[in-house]
Design an enzyme around this catalytic site. Sequence first.
Site, PDB file in Angstrom:
ATOM      1  N   HIS A 120       1.022  -1.154  -0.034  1.00 36.65           N
ATOM      2  CA  HIS A 120      -0.121  -0.071   0.130  1.00 36.65           C
ATOM      3  C   HIS A 120       0.755   1.218  -0.133  1.00 36.65           C
ATOM      4  O   HIS A 120       1.841   1.231   0.503  1.00 36.65           O
ATOM      5  CB  HIS A 120      -0.764  -0.148   1.337  1.00 36.65           C
ATOM      6  CG  HIS A 120      -1.983  -0.823   1.342  1.00 36.65           C
ATOM      7  ND1 HIS A 120      -2.084  -2.143   0.918  1.00 36.65           N
ATOM      8  CD2 HIS A 120      -3.375  -0.421   1.574  1.00 36.65           C
ATOM      9  CE1 HIS A 120      -3.416  -2.603   1.061  1.00 36.65           C
ATOM     10  NE2 HIS A 120      -3.938  -1.446   1.358  1.00 36.65           N
TER      11      HIS A 120
ATOM     12  N   GLU B 269      -2.075   5.866  -0.680  1.00 33.88           N
ATOM     13  CA  GLU B 269      -3.441   5.793  -0.399  1.00 33.88           C
ATOM     14  C   GLU B 269      -3.814   7.182   0.464  1.00 33.88           C
ATOM     15  O   GLU B 269      -4.400   8.019   0.201  1.00 33.88           O
ATOM     16  CB  GLU B 269      -3.934   4.738   0.368  1.00 33.88           C
ATOM     17  CG  GLU B 269      -5.437   4.473   0.496  1.00 33.88           C
ATOM     18  CD  GLU B 269      -5.665   3.285   1.376  1.00 33.88           C
ATOM     19  OE1 GLU B 269      -4.834   2.552   1.915  1.00 33.88           O
ATOM     20  OE2 GLU B 269      -6.894   2.766   1.556  1.00 33.88           O
TER      21      GLU B 269
ATOM     22  N   ASP C 160     -11.008  -4.222  -2.354  1.00 35.63           N
ATOM     23  CA  ASP C 160     -10.213  -3.922  -1.094  1.00 35.63           C
ATOM     24  C   ASP C 160     -10.854  -5.054  -0.073  1.00 35.63           C
ATOM     25  O   ASP C 160     -10.995  -6.276  -0.487  1.00 35.63           O
ATOM     26  CB  ASP C 160     -10.619  -2.750  -0.504  1.00 35.63           C
ATOM     27  CG  ASP C 160      -9.347  -2.035   0.581  1.00 35.63           C
ATOM     28  OD1 ASP C 160      -8.646  -3.135   0.850  1.00 35.63           O
ATOM     29  OD2 ASP C 160      -9.154  -1.190   0.764  1.00 35.63           O
ATOM     30  N   ASP C 161     -11.145  -4.684   0.986  1.00 36.93           N
ATOM     31  CA  ASP C 161     -11.915  -5.810   2.109  1.00 36.93           C
ATOM     32  C   ASP C 161     -13.348  -5.800   2.091  1.00 36.93           C
ATOM     33  O   ASP C 161     -13.969  -4.531   2.773  1.00 36.93           O
ATOM     34  CB  ASP C 161     -11.123  -5.597   3.463  1.00 36.93           C
ATOM     35  CG  ASP C 161     -11.608  -6.653   4.270  1.00 36.93           C
ATOM     36  OD1 ASP C 161     -12.830  -7.344   4.181  1.00 36.93           O
ATOM     37  OD2 ASP C 161     -10.864  -6.975   5.315  1.00 36.93           O
TER      38      ASP C 161
HETATM   39 ZN    ZN Z   1      -6.251  -1.505   1.383  1.00 37.16          ZN
END
Ligand code: ZN
Length: 200
Positions: free
Chosen positions: A60, A63, A141-142
């Site tokens: 990551h 972000e 993503d989640d």
């Molecule tokens: Zn993420």
Amino acid sequence: MSFLRHLSEQSAFDTLEQAMPWLEHIDGVGLDSSELGHPPEKFARVFARCRELGLRVTAHAGEEGPPDYVWQALDLLKVQRIDHGNRSLEDAALIERLRNEQIPLTVCPLSNLKLCVVTKMSQHPILKFLDAGLLVTINSDDPAYFGGYVMDNFHALLESVPITTDQIVQLMRNSFTGSWLSDTEKQACLQRLDAALLTF
Ligand SMILES: [Zn+2]
């Protein structure tokens, strides 16, 4: 497998140690959790070890963290992919690098909205990424946290930004091109995609 960046370098080494008996089942490693104050450089040594072990690496970056974290992920962690990467748009030289090397970016619209990376879906930078010629992909993503699987993420964009059918197709293509499949598997998937598109 992912290392949690708010923990120490040692904790990442400990996680890797625990994973050693099962490495054959692990495709690669990533770096996630809160970015700010935990730059990629903190994990340069553990990522070097992972690469030595033949693991693919991603992180990551950009972000919530600055473009510098994306540079660090590329140059210090030597990642093959950037997760999210939204803030790369603040740095023209970085965008050029991402385009030239066709580094995949895994962008997650619904998560971007929930985490306030964008204030409104209509302001999502997906079209800027596409216009810049980046290998950008749409991801969930989640889903348990962010309220939707990959199709929901595509729908969220369709409802909020003036994206064309060709751009949607480009995003689908990028998902395969930017994946960790073998070249043969990628070609097979892209052919199936082309065949499916013919039926529309
Ligand atoms: Zn993420």
